[in-house]
Design an enzyme around this catalytic site. Structure first.
Site, short mmCIF file in Angstrom:
data_model
loop_
_atom_site.label_atom_id
_atom_site.label_comp_id
_atom_site.label_asym_id
_atom_site.label_seq_id
_atom_site.Cartn_x
_atom_site.Cartn_y
_atom_site.Cartn_z
N LYS A 9 0.84 -1.20 0.00
CA LYS A 9 0.00 0.00 0.00
C LYS A 9 0.87 1.24 0.00
CE LYS A 9 -2.66 1.53 3.58
NZ LYS A 9 -3.85 1.66 4.44
N SER A 25 -3.90 3.03 -17.23
CA SER A 25 -3.04 2.59 -16.12
C SER A 25 -2.74 3.72 -15.16
CB SER A 25 -1.73 2.00 -16.63
OG SER A 25 -0.98 3.02 -17.24
N TYR A 58 -3.42 -1.14 -13.79
CA TYR A 58 -2.10 -1.76 -13.65
C TYR A 58 -1.03 -0.68 -13.59
CZ TYR A 58 -1.81 -0.85 -18.66
OH TYR A 58 -1.80 -0.23 -19.88
#
Length: 114
Positions: A9, A25, A58
């Protein structure tokens, strides 16, 4: 049994750009990627603190030490420069392994620096 748990994270970074004219992305400064244990093309969830938007996309490697956090393509509609976001990656692992797993969580400073 396998379960999905928090792997990485990046907590509360600032969006530096939103580039609608890109394929898609999120571009992330390579220093932040390394610190959080993220790799290029890894699936991530992006949560926008300012507007509550959530999306999956992504990772694209950004220039090291640049502080870049950029939503690209359609994701650019979910945030704007200056928004605070959280970037989350999950991993699937065995239940017993998950009990001792320690996620990599980083808290960047101003300018998205470590």
């Amino acid at each position: 049994m396998q379960i999905e748990v928090l792997k990485s994270k990046i907590h509360r970074v600032t969006l530096t750009e939103a580039n609608l004219d890109y394929m898609g992305s999120i571009t992330i400064d390579e220093d932040l990627m390394d610190a959080a244990g993220l790799i290029e093309n890894e699936k991530v969830q992006v949560v926008n603190v300012n507007n509550g938007e959530r999306l999956e996309t992504y990772v694209i490697r950004g220039k090291r030490a640049s502080g870049t956090i950029c939503l690209n393509g359609p994701a650019a509609r979910k945030g704007m420069a200056g928004d605070i976001i959280v970037i989350i990656a999950y991993a699937i692992m065995d239940f017993e392994e998950a009990k001792s797993h320690q996620p990599k969580v980083i808290f960047p400073k101003s300018g998205n620096k470590l």
